[in-house]
Design an enzyme around this catalytic site. Structure first.
Site, PDB file in Angstrom:
ATOM      1  N   ASP A  32       0.864  -1.187  -0.051  1.00 45.34           N
ATOM      2  CA  ASP A  32       0.058  -0.087  -0.134  1.00 45.34           C
ATOM      3  C   ASP A  32       0.907   1.096  -0.004  1.00 45.34           C
ATOM      4  O   ASP A  32       0.552   2.269   0.883  1.00 45.34           O
ATOM      5  CB  ASP A  32      -0.942  -0.226   1.193  1.00 45.34           C
ATOM      6  N   GLU A  42     -10.971   0.424  -4.265  1.00 47.15           N
ATOM      7  CA  GLU A  42     -10.496   0.874  -2.873  1.00 47.15           C
ATOM      8  C   GLU A  42      -9.169   1.698  -3.337  1.00 47.15           C
ATOM      9  O   GLU A  42      -8.879   2.046  -4.648  1.00 47.15           O
ATOM     10  CB  GLU A  42     -10.290  -0.367  -2.066  1.00 47.15           C
TER      11      GLU A  42
END
Length: 484
Positions: free
Chosen positions: A12, A169
């Protein structure tokens, strides 16, 4: 280029540039300290300069916090002379929160809670009028007051990505030229992962999707890097554009097992007709790495992480000069409260050694995925033993009597070069004892498949480190080497 640019469990990624300097952060899940921070001048060579969440007033992860919970998907931005970090804590008393700093190496502030902002993967962006926009997985958007943490009005649904694609997302919002661009991940963080983008006239849309979506995905390919997604765009000082993203390197037979977790990769970006076009995501070998820690500093280096917390009462380099001392709490690596200090495994083959003095306790070196998936070599009462925990199964694989006193323990991870059949694992993990002359005696060699995401589940990767099971144990040094 060398890719991954930050190997090992660094998922991430979020990046920002200030002048000639790039800064990058990653998720840290159940590990403490949280949110590693890296610095680079070229986007390829990164140095960890700290961890943003390094005290319990910022990050409180109790023993009830499951593995793969904790800290999710931070976004790092620089605005109005200050660094801003927004993140989701998936733990008791968590939620979305913001931290600030004038120096990315720290210290970072205590959290500003955002009680009105739901969801995960929060992003921050500012418009020319000073409004702050927070976009979250889903993809919904809030206008927020960063001074109070309050949402100004109701959330607005912006865009849900490609019709039929799951898990829109990791949104990131940018003003580039005359457009606002909304970059997202979709397809789930597994093999179907991808990156898509839309653009609009304002930060709250309306957004039109890129006709070439997904602009990056390795789904249904034989590329060595898979699960590509959760990306962030950054412009270089020379006007070049780049994409940092996560990916995995599966190995072995079917279905392919990735053991290092999701890693940070880099890809070039060009612009065609107002849309970003992602160049080839190359994968190249990293340069040889040897890292030794003699525990001579008063604090552990930033690369060291512990499970859920780390108190000086249980983990310190100040009690015995030049040694790391661990005081046990709990019952070993199975216990959520284990006293453990480790570093991410960053190479497909590596060699790790440590000198342990079991003193009046027991402990050793572990390769940890979570409480239910780990291998370790442990010294206790004149015996060294290799333990394997795979789900509900726990067993002593091998044991050997040893003399009392300090002892060198070793772990050797070897990437599988040839496949025996479709069930061949990605690697083997050998545990043993090293004699003073350097001879390494292997006690057991275990299949690496069982310490992989495809078996254990979750969002993390392997961490190799030292632990105390009972009493007090000391470690004189810890040596990690990339192996060929």
């Amino acid at each position: 280029m060398t890719n991954p640019v930050i190997p090992g469990m660094h998922p991430d990624p979020s990046v920002c540039r200030v002048g000639e300097d790039y800064y990058l952060v990653c998720s840290s899940f159940e590990y403490f300290p949280g949110i590693p921070i890296f610095h680079s001048r070229d986007l390829v060579h990164w140095t960890q300069i700290g961890n943003a969440l390094d005290r319990t007033s910022q990050l409180l992860l109790t023993a009830e916090t499951p593995s793969s919970a904790g800290i999710y998907a931070p976004t790092l931005r620089h605005h109005d002379g200050r660094f801003w970090l927004i993140v989701t804590s998936v733990s008791h008393g968590g939620g979305n929160m913001v931290f600030t700093a004038t120096d990315p190496a720290g210290p970072w502030s205590d959290p500003i809670p955002l009680p009105d902002v739901g969801g995960i993967d929060p992003d921050l962006a500012w418009d020319d009028d000073g409004n702050c926009w927070c976009t979250v997985a889903g993809v919904s958007q809030y206008r927020i007051d960063l001074a109070t943490g309050e949402a100004l009005g109701e959330p607005k649904r912006l865009w849900s990505g490609t019709p039929g694609a799951k898990a829109p997302e990791a949104p990131h919002l940018y003003r580039i030229g005359e457009h606002w661009y909304l970059l997202i991940a979709e397809g789930g963080t597994e093999r179907g992962h991808g990156v898509s983008i839309a653009r609009g006239p304002a930060p709250d849309g309306p957004f039109e999707p890129c006709p070439a979506n997904p602009i990056l995905s390795h789904r249904s390919t034989d590329e060595p890097v898979q699960n590509t997604g959760h990306a962030d765009l950054v412009e270089g000082p020379d006007g070049s554009w780049w994409l940092v993203l996560l990916g995995v390197r599966p190995g072995g037979g079917t279905p392919g097992w990735h053991v290092l977790g999701r890693e940070t990769f880099l890809a070039p970006v060009s612009w065609v007709d107002g849309w970003p076009v992602v160049g080839e995501l190359t994968s190249g070998p990293a340069s040889a790495v040897t890292e030794r820690d003699d525990f001579d500093d008063s604090e552990l280096r930033p690369c060291w992480i512990s499970v859920r917390d780390r108190s000086e009462q249980h983990c310190t380099t100040k009690e015995r000069s030049g040694w790391l001392t661990l005081h046990a709490r709990g019952s070993g690596v199975d216990d959520p409260a284990v006293v453990f200090a480790g570093r991410r495994q960053q190479h497909l083959s590596c060699r790790v050694r440590t000198l342990i003095d079991p003193a009046d306790g027991s402990g050793g070196m572990a390769v940890r995925f979570d409480e239910e998936h780990h291998y370790e070599i442990e010294v206790a009462s004149g015996e060294v033993r290799v333990i394997a925990r795979i789900g509900p199964l726990w067993t002593v694989v091998a044991s050997q009597a040893v003399a009392t006193g300090p002892l060198i323990l070793g772990v050797q991870v070897d990437e599988a070069r040839e496949l025996r059949d479709s069930r061949s694992g990605p690697d083997t993990i050998s545990f043993g004892v090293e004699e003073p002359g350097g001879t390494f005696t292997v006690l057991a060699t275990l299949d690496g498949r069982y310490l992989s995401t495809e078996v254990a589940g979750g969002f993390t990767g392997r961490v190799i480190g030292v632990y105390a099971a009972t009493g007090t144990v000391h470690f004189d040094w810890f040596d990690y080497q990339q192996a060929s």
